[in-house]
Design a protein around this motif. Structure first.
Motif, PDB file in Angstrom:
ATOM      1  N   ARG A 268       0.854  -1.192   0.000  1.00  0.00           N
ATOM      2  CA  ARG A 268       0.000   0.000   0.000  1.00  0.00           C
ATOM      3  C   ARG A 268       0.887   1.239   0.000  1.00  0.00           C
ATOM      4  NH1 ARG A 268      -4.756   0.264   4.217  1.00  0.00           N
ATOM      5  NH2 ARG A 268      -5.403  -1.400   2.783  1.00  0.00           N
TER       6      ARG A 268
ATOM      7  N   GLU B  12      -7.267   4.222  -2.233  1.00  0.00           N
ATOM      8  CA  GLU B  12      -6.330   3.158  -1.864  1.00  0.00           C
ATOM      9  C   GLU B  12      -6.392   1.996  -2.835  1.00  0.00           C
ATOM     10  OE1 GLU B  12      -8.996   0.647   1.386  1.00  0.00           O
ATOM     11  OE2 GLU B  12      -7.413   2.007   2.061  1.00  0.00           O
TER      12      GLU B  12
ATOM     13  N   ASP C 196      -2.836   0.417  -4.152  1.00  0.00           N
ATOM     14  CA  ASP C 196      -2.413  -0.841  -3.539  1.00  0.00           C
ATOM     15  C   ASP C 196      -1.876  -1.774  -4.622  1.00  0.00           C
ATOM     16  OD1 ASP C 196      -3.125   0.107  -1.142  1.00  0.00           O
ATOM     17  OD2 ASP C 196      -4.819  -1.251  -0.803  1.00  0.00           O
TER      18      ASP C 196
END
Length: 233
Positions: free
Chosen positions: A77, A86, A90
């Protein structure tokens, strides 16, 4: 689409192996963004390695495909990502370890990467000119004696040793010859004739020999006078 591979396309990887090695473990990794990985997963696509590494049980040693395996540990991440994005930053790490066989004639293996779709369509991630390659270099077999188990002298060392020894013997023989012919009257058979031909001076005779020579000279002189008287009478 952004996928980071290790080793990379076009990379040359040199590996040293033992002289009697029969196989070597080759590791491949692929780092994919999560949203891309989820897309391929939903569509049934498979990220693959395409290489000439023989497959166990295969009828030939031609090129073949191997699938990257599931994610390695937790996904990566980005530290700069927020909750809203995210999923965009990621990453998932895929890996594959191949136990590649090594024959005595094996020098290298080549590879590239591709994506195989359910319908059989293939998306190649490289070209023929960007294939990666593993090159193997075998360690030399140790030279071991048959009986003692100790390393044998190499041919080059033995040749150098005999050459040096021959030069030393030749130099010693040359010096011996020079000493024989430069020293007068050496007590060797090769100098007997030269020594016999050289006259001796009185200083070279011993003192015990001088009276004997003088007496012989006086006797010869006396005999000469008697001969002269006999002839005149």
């Amino acid at each position: 689409m952004t996928i980071s591979f290790t080793p990379a396309l076009g990379e040359l990887v040199r590996i040293a192996v033992k002289h009697d090695a029969s196989s070597v473990r080759l590791r491949f990794t692929a780092v994919v963004f999560v949203h891309e990985y989820r897309y391929y997963e939903r569509s049934g696509a498979q990220l693959q390695i395409w290489s000439d590494i023989p497959t166990a049980g295969a009828a030939s040693d031609g090129w073949g495909a191997r699938n990257f395996e599931g994610s390695e540990g937790q996904s990566r991440r980005s530290s700069s990502s927020s909750a809203s994005d995210e999923m965009d930053f990621d990453q998932v790490v895929l890996s594959l370890v191949v136990n590649a066989p090594l024959k005595t004639t094996t020098r290298s293996y080549s590879f590239t990467y591709r994506i195989l779709y359910p319908g059989g369509e293939v998306s190649w991630l490289g070209t023929a000119s960007t294939n990666g390659e593993f090159v193997f270099r075998r360690h030399s077999r140790p030279r071991v004696g048959l009986d003692s188990g100790k390393p044998q002298m190499s041919v080059s060392f033995f040749t150098s040793f005999t050459t040096i020894l021959s030069l030393q013997l030749n130099e010693s023989f040359r010096r011996l010859q020079a000493s024989l012919y430069d020293e007068p009257c050496a007590p060797l058979r090769v100098r007997e004739k030269q020594c016999a031909a050289q006259p001796l001076s009185l200083s070279e005779l011993g003192e015990s020999e001088l009276p004997t020579i003088q007496e012989e000279a006086q006797a010869d002189a006396h005999l000469g006078k008697q001969r002269d008287r006999h002839v005149s009478g």
